[in-house]
Write an enzyme that holds these catalytic residues in place. Structure first.
Site, PDB file in Angstrom:
ATOM      1  CD  GLN A  32       7.569  -8.918  11.615  1.00 23.97           C
ATOM      2  OE1 GLN A  32       8.542  -9.340  12.254  1.00 23.97           O
ATOM      3  NE2 GLN A  32       6.553  -9.704  11.267  1.00 23.97           N
TER       4      GLN A  32
ATOM      5  CG  HIS B 291       5.155  -9.355   5.304  1.00 25.71           C
ATOM      6  ND1 HIS B 291       4.857  -9.270   6.645  1.00 25.71           N
ATOM      7  CD2 HIS B 291       5.821  -8.213   4.994  1.00 25.71           C
ATOM      8  CE1 HIS B 291       5.319  -8.131   7.121  1.00 25.71           C
ATOM      9  NE2 HIS B 291       5.917  -7.469   6.159  1.00 25.71           N
ATOM     10  CG  LEU B 292       9.491 -13.630   1.667  1.00 23.72           C
ATOM     11  CD1 LEU B 292       8.596 -14.326   2.672  1.00 23.72           C
ATOM     12  CD2 LEU B 292       9.862 -14.590   0.541  1.00 23.72           C
TER      13      LEU B 292
ATOM     14  CB  ILE C 261      -0.977  -0.043   1.204  1.00 21.51           C
ATOM     15  CG1 ILE C 261      -2.168   0.862   0.987  1.00 21.51           C
ATOM     16  CG2 ILE C 261      -0.297   0.253   2.512  1.00 21.51           C
ATOM     17  CD1 ILE C 261      -3.309   0.633   1.976  1.00 21.51           C
TER      18      ILE C 261
HETATM   19  P1  5GP Z   1       6.888  -4.737   7.405  1.00 19.77           P
HETATM   20  O1  5GP Z   1       7.244  -3.344   7.845  1.00 19.77           O
HETATM   21  O2  5GP Z   1       6.091  -5.444   8.484  1.00 19.77           O
HETATM   22  O3  5GP Z   1       8.047  -5.550   6.929  1.00 19.77           O
HETATM   23  O4  5GP Z   1       5.978  -4.579   6.132  1.00 19.77           O
HETATM   24  C1  5GP Z   1       4.624  -4.312   6.194  1.00 19.77           C
HETATM   25  C2  5GP Z   1       4.250  -3.728   4.866  1.00 19.77           C
HETATM   26  O5  5GP Z   1       2.872  -3.851   4.711  1.00 19.77           O
HETATM   27  C3  5GP Z   1       4.591  -2.246   4.720  1.00 19.77           C
HETATM   28  O6  5GP Z   1       5.456  -2.070   3.598  1.00 19.77           O
HETATM   29  C4  5GP Z   1       3.245  -1.583   4.541  1.00 19.77           C
HETATM   30  O7  5GP Z   1       3.291  -0.521   3.621  1.00 19.77           O
HETATM   31  C5  5GP Z   1       2.361  -2.729   4.062  1.00 19.77           C
HETATM   32  N1  5GP Z   1       0.978  -2.651   4.452  1.00 19.77           N
HETATM   33  C6  5GP Z   1       0.480  -2.378   5.691  1.00 19.77           C
HETATM   34  N2  5GP Z   1      -0.859  -2.432   5.693  1.00 19.77           N
HETATM   35  C7  5GP Z   1      -1.226  -2.766   4.433  1.00 19.77           C
HETATM   36  C8  5GP Z   1      -2.501  -2.996   3.820  1.00 19.77           C
HETATM   37  O8  5GP Z   1      -3.569  -2.893   4.426  1.00 19.77           O
HETATM   38  N3  5GP Z   1      -2.500  -3.335   2.501  1.00 19.77           N
HETATM   39  C9  5GP Z   1      -1.333  -3.459   1.797  1.00 19.77           C
HETATM   40  N4  5GP Z   1      -1.446  -3.794   0.510  1.00 19.77           N
HETATM   41  N5  5GP Z   1      -0.118  -3.254   2.341  1.00 19.77           N
HETATM   42  C10 5GP Z   1      -0.070  -2.919   3.651  1.00 19.77           C
END
Ligand code: 5GP
Length: 118
Positions: free
Chosen positions: A93, A99-100, A31
């Site tokens: 995170q 997730h990747l 997103i």
């Molecule tokens: P992390 O920081 O946990 O490695 O990555 C989480 C990712 O999920 C972030 O890059 C963030 O932009 C994305 N993200 C968070 N909420 C949503 C959502 O509701 N939909 C989508 N498509 N991406 C999301």
């Protein structure tokens, strides 16, 4: 464990376009993209963090890597992409459902590893 937005997305409770899906995982666009191509490979099984994966997850984790390669191919970025897993808040995170990230479309050599995704 607590449910997350990715749990709701993988279960289809929040309508989201899947670029790819199979029995084990889904792939969605991030997103808040940090690169021209930025997609997330999310296992349907809600493992909170990579370090919480166990031996029984071995084939799932391998599958996610194979899917990453296929999706990168499908998106036309197979020759130049970065695959990222953030583990723990200190590791960047923010969603605690493993997730990747596939990041591509800009010069990854210029991206400092220490600055995480950005
Ligand atoms: P992390 O920081 O946990 O490695 O990555 C989480 C990712 O999920 C972030 O890059 C963030 O932009 C994305 N993200 C968070 N909420 C949503 C959502 O509701 N939909 C989508 N498509 N991406 C999301």
């Amino acid at each position: 464990m607590e449910d997350t937005i990715f749990g709701k997305i993988t279960r289809g409770e929040i309508p989201t376009d899947f670029l790819y899906e199979d029995d084990l995982c889904v792939v969605i666009k991030d997103i808040y993209p940090q690169a021209p191509t930025h997609v997330l490979i999310i296992p349907r099984k809600p493992i909170p963090m990579l370090n919480m994966a166990s031996e029984e997850d071995q084939s799932l984790l391998g599958h996610l890597l194979v899917v990453a390669g296929k999706v990168a191919d499908q998106l036309g970025v197979a020759d130049a992409f970065r695959l990222v897993i953030n583990n723990g808040a200190g590791g960047g995170q923010t969603v605690f459902h493993l997730h990747l990230h596939i990041l591509a479309g800009r010069d990854m050599k210029e991206v400092e590893l220490a600055s995480g995704l950005a």
